[in-house]
Scaffold this active site. Structure first.
Site, PDB file in Angstrom:
ATOM      1  N   TYR A 258       0.890  -1.299  -0.003  1.00 21.18           N
ATOM      2  CA  TYR A 258       0.321   0.206  -0.139  1.00 21.18           C
ATOM      3  C   TYR A 258       0.774   1.677   0.150  1.00 21.18           C
ATOM      4  CZ  TYR A 258      -3.554  -3.852   1.640  1.00 21.18           C
ATOM      5  OH  TYR A 258      -4.346  -4.385   1.644  1.00 21.18           O
ATOM      6  N   HIS A 266      -5.868   2.051  -1.013  1.00 19.22           N
ATOM      7  CA  HIS A 266      -6.007   0.798  -2.060  1.00 19.22           C
ATOM      8  C   HIS A 266      -4.186   0.048  -2.200  1.00 19.22           C
ATOM      9  CE1 HIS A 266      -9.840   0.359  -1.905  1.00 19.22           C
ATOM     10  NE2 HIS A 266     -10.018   1.426  -2.387  1.00 19.22           N
ATOM     11  N   LYS A 297      -3.660  -4.853 -10.225  1.00 14.61           N
ATOM     12  CA  LYS A 297      -2.811  -4.373  -9.663  1.00 14.61           C
ATOM     13  C   LYS A 297      -1.766  -4.912 -10.284  1.00 14.61           C
ATOM     14  CE  LYS A 297      -5.395  -5.826  -4.919  1.00 14.61           C
ATOM     15  NZ  LYS A 297      -5.752  -4.922  -4.843  1.00 14.61           N
TER      16      LYS A 297
END
Length: 327
Positions: A258, A266, A297
């Site tokens: 993070y 997020h 991601k």
């Protein structure tokens, strides 16, 4: 004669001054020693206490959890039940289970202390606390017995008053109530199973009997293999760069990375820890890259360098993977 007396006076003055300087130096050394001891005590009080259960590190005290998150970026996961809502698992409370790497980093920075495996002082304090608690229970039982007898007497007295006010001629019933009231002191027995016990749920205590310390405490440091050392080096380097990390088991990686506190951001990366000489199948790399793309991601392959080489600039080498489709 006068010169000799002057020399003696000057020598005496120098002796007095030397004595004063020696006393001042002794006082300064005592003050410094007391200050150093107080600093050590303050540092010991500010250290985070880590407890273990089956090899897993836990933080129990609210102050430790707050300091670990604000000052060291330790996130962890709450695994305890709430005192007022113990039969649900949506909202959890203390203790806070932390990662092995988080505990290692706290200990490496001398920010935490491990709960000792065998502590006679804790055992003695526990025995004293048990004695105080049992004495408090006994006093509470006596008070509740007295209140229960008074309540019974009040009920019988009210019935007897009603019978006296009733002029229907039930003298036998009134006499029976009076006899029962007089014999109540001797015949009444308040069962201990009906005693109300106060549960102190407002504060969380970590008190265990001596037999449980061998299970809750563990030897530290834990046995660490090459895989654990690789994970720890990656965790330490990412924390040094200011990132927050949590476990990424459900995403097939080692850490979720993070940019700030997970309560506000997020995660941006899925960190996968690999040693420099470790070989990984291509299908596994493609699978985690595709997974990272599906959850929006970036996958990071993190490989620590060999620290024996003095020319190493970066401790860990990072390679990012993003899925762009098949050609």
């Amino acid at each position: 004669m006068s010169d000799a007396m002057d020399r003696e006076d000057r020598a005496g003055a120098r002796g007095v001054e030397t004595l004063r300087n020696g006393n001042a130096a002794a006082e300064r050394s005592e003050e410094e020693g007391a200050r150093t001891e107080s600093d050590r005590d303050a540092d010991a009080e500010r250290r985070i206490s880590i407890s273990f259960c089956g090899g897993a590190p836990f933080l129990w005290r609210g102050g430790d959890i707050k300091r670990a998150r604000e000052e060291d970026g330790v996130v962890g996961a709450l695994v305890g039940s709430l005192a007022r809502q113990p039969r649900q698992n949506v909202r959890l409370g203390r203790p806070l289970e932390i990662l092995q790497e988080e505990a290692c980093l706290l200990l490496e920075r001398r920010r935490a202390a491990v709960q000792p495996k065998d502590n006679r002082e804790n055992e003695e304090s526990h025995l004293k606390a048990v004695q105080v608690y049992q004495a408090r229970l006994e006093r509470s039982y006596e008070e509740q017995c007295h209140l229960a007898i008074e309540d019974k007497k009040a009920v019988l007295q009210r019935v007897m008053n009603e019978k006296q006010n009733d002029h229907s001629g039930n003298g036998g019933t009134e006499r029976a109530v009076r006899e029962r009231l007089s014999a109540l002191e001797k015949s009444f027995c308040f069962p201990r199973s009906a005693m109300a016990v106060q549960l102190c749920t407002a504060r969380a205590g970590f008190g265990h009997c001596p037999e449980e310390f061998s299970f809750l405490a563990t030897d530290w440091p834990m046995p660490r293999d090459k895989r654990s050392e690789t994970r720890f080096q990656v965790y330490r380097d990412l924390r040094r760069k200011g990132f927050y990390l949590t476990s990424a088991g459900k995403f097939g990686g080692d850490y979720l990375v993070y940019p700030g506190d997970p309560l506000r951001f997020h995660s941006h990366f899925i960190a996968l820890c690999l040693s420099m000489d470790e070989q990984s199948p291509l299908c596994d790399i493609l699978a985690i890259a595709r997974l990272g793309s599906n959850v929006k991601k970036t996958v990071l392959l993190c490989s620590p360098r060999d620290l024996s080489d003095g020319e190493v600039e970066e401790e860990v080498v990072y390679s990012s993977l993003q899925w762009s489709g098949m050609v």
